[in-house]
Write a protein that holds these residues in place. Structure first.
Motif, short mmCIF file in Angstrom:
data_model
loop_
_atom_site.label_atom_id
_atom_site.label_comp_id
_atom_site.label_asym_id
_atom_site.label_seq_id
_atom_site.Cartn_x
_atom_site.Cartn_y
_atom_site.Cartn_z
N THR A 1 0.84 -1.20 0.00
CA THR A 1 0.00 0.00 0.00
C THR A 1 0.87 1.25 0.00
O THR A 1 2.06 1.19 0.30
CB THR A 1 -0.91 0.03 1.24
N TRP A 2 0.27 2.40 -0.33
CA TRP A 2 1.03 3.65 -0.33
C TRP A 2 1.53 3.99 1.06
O TRP A 2 2.57 4.59 1.23
CB TRP A 2 0.24 4.78 -0.94
N GLN B 1 4.59 1.94 1.34
CA GLN B 1 5.55 2.37 0.33
C GLN B 1 6.26 3.66 0.73
O GLN B 1 7.46 3.81 0.53
CB GLN B 1 4.82 2.55 -1.00
N CYS C 1 -6.65 1.24 7.78
CA CYS C 1 -6.67 1.87 6.45
C CYS C 1 -5.31 1.84 5.78
O CYS C 1 -5.21 1.77 4.55
CB CYS C 1 -7.16 3.30 6.56
N ASN D 1 -5.09 -1.27 3.75
CA ASN D 1 -6.32 -1.61 3.05
C ASN D 1 -6.31 -1.04 1.64
O ASN D 1 -6.39 0.18 1.45
CB ASN D 1 -7.51 -1.07 3.85
N ASP D 2 -6.24 -1.92 0.64
CA ASP D 2 -6.23 -1.48 -0.75
C ASP D 2 -7.52 -0.74 -1.12
O ASP D 2 -7.50 0.18 -1.93
CB ASP D 2 -6.04 -2.67 -1.69
N SER D 3 -8.64 -1.13 -0.54
CA SER D 3 -9.90 -0.47 -0.83
C SER D 3 -9.88 0.99 -0.38
O SER D 3 -10.45 1.86 -1.04
CB SER D 3 -11.06 -1.19 -0.14
N GLU E 1 -7.21 2.90 -0.36
CA GLU E 1 -6.42 3.59 -1.38
C GLU E 1 -7.27 3.88 -2.61
O GLU E 1 -7.24 4.99 -3.13
CB GLU E 1 -5.21 2.76 -1.79
N VAL E 2 -8.01 2.87 -3.07
CA VAL E 2 -8.86 3.04 -4.24
C VAL E 2 -9.88 4.14 -3.99
O VAL E 2 -10.12 5.01 -4.84
CB VAL E 2 -9.56 1.72 -4.62
N ALA F 1 -15.77 1.20 -3.26
CA ALA F 1 -14.51 1.01 -2.53
C ALA F 1 -14.69 1.39 -1.06
O ALA F 1 -14.18 0.69 -0.17
CB ALA F 1 -13.39 1.85 -3.15
N SER G 1 -12.71 -5.72 3.85
CA SER G 1 -11.35 -6.13 3.51
C SER G 1 -10.38 -5.55 4.53
O SER G 1 -10.65 -4.56 5.16
CB SER G 1 -11.00 -5.68 2.10
N GLY G 2 -9.26 -6.16 4.62
CA GLY G 2 -8.20 -5.63 5.49
C GLY G 2 -8.36 -5.87 6.92
O GLY G 2 -9.11 -5.97 7.70
#
Length: 163
Positions: free
Chosen positions: A2-3, A6, A100, A103-105, A107-108, A155, A162-163
């Motif tokens: 995830t950002w 990253q 969060c 959690n890719d969702s 980010e989306v 999202a 998710s997550g």
């Protein structure tokens, strides 16, 4: 990755979650669901204000009004809903910032939200206000708007699963 991971923001997200607002919401039995309910009311308001303008751009419904008239009526609802969702979304985020982070969702949703806001104010509202945009342009703009805002809603809803 995830950002958050990253860019090494985990510590920042953790500190945000440990603020008194985040702790109070997380430890309360009723604060999170109450704030979430108001957030979802904002989602309904923003969805309705987007839908009415985009459907008019598609030539479906409210055809006795110009797209500019529909936009003028819907704009205050959109802005009010955006403010309401921001005011409720920030505390919801603070209550589960670490979740969060991974959690890719989330980010989306954030990318789609930024895209939706820029697209709405930068392109869609300008096309709708013109009243004389070619029909194909109005339709493409409406379909892109609907797709972006549906992505924000989907999202956002998926964050809880998710997550």
């Amino acid at each position: 990755m995830t950002w958050c991971e990253q860019f090494g923001w985990f510590e920042t997200y953790d500190r945000l979650e440990q603020t008194w607002i985040g702790v109070a919401i997380r430890e309360s039995l009723w604060l999170f669901p109450g704030i979430e309910a108001v957030h979802l009311l904002g989602l309904a308001m923003i969805g309705g204000s987007i839908l009415v303008v985009d459907l008019r751009l598609l030539g479906v419904g409210l055809t006795r009004l110009t797209t500019g008239q529909v936009l003028a009526s819907a704009r205050p609802w959109f802005i009010g809903a955006l403010v309401l969702m921001f005011l409720t979304g920030v505390p919801l985020f603070l209550s589960e910032a670490v979740k969060c982070c991974f959690n890719d969702s989330f980010e989306v949703k954030m990318v789609a939200l930024a895209t939706g806001i820029v697209f709405t104010f930068g392109i869609r509202n300008r096309v709708a206000a013109r009243n004389d945009a070619p029909a194909w342009v109005a339709r493409v703009v409406a379909l892109v708007s609907l797709a972006v805002w549906f992505t924000v809603a989907a999202a956002g809803r998926w964050i809880g699963f998710s997550g």
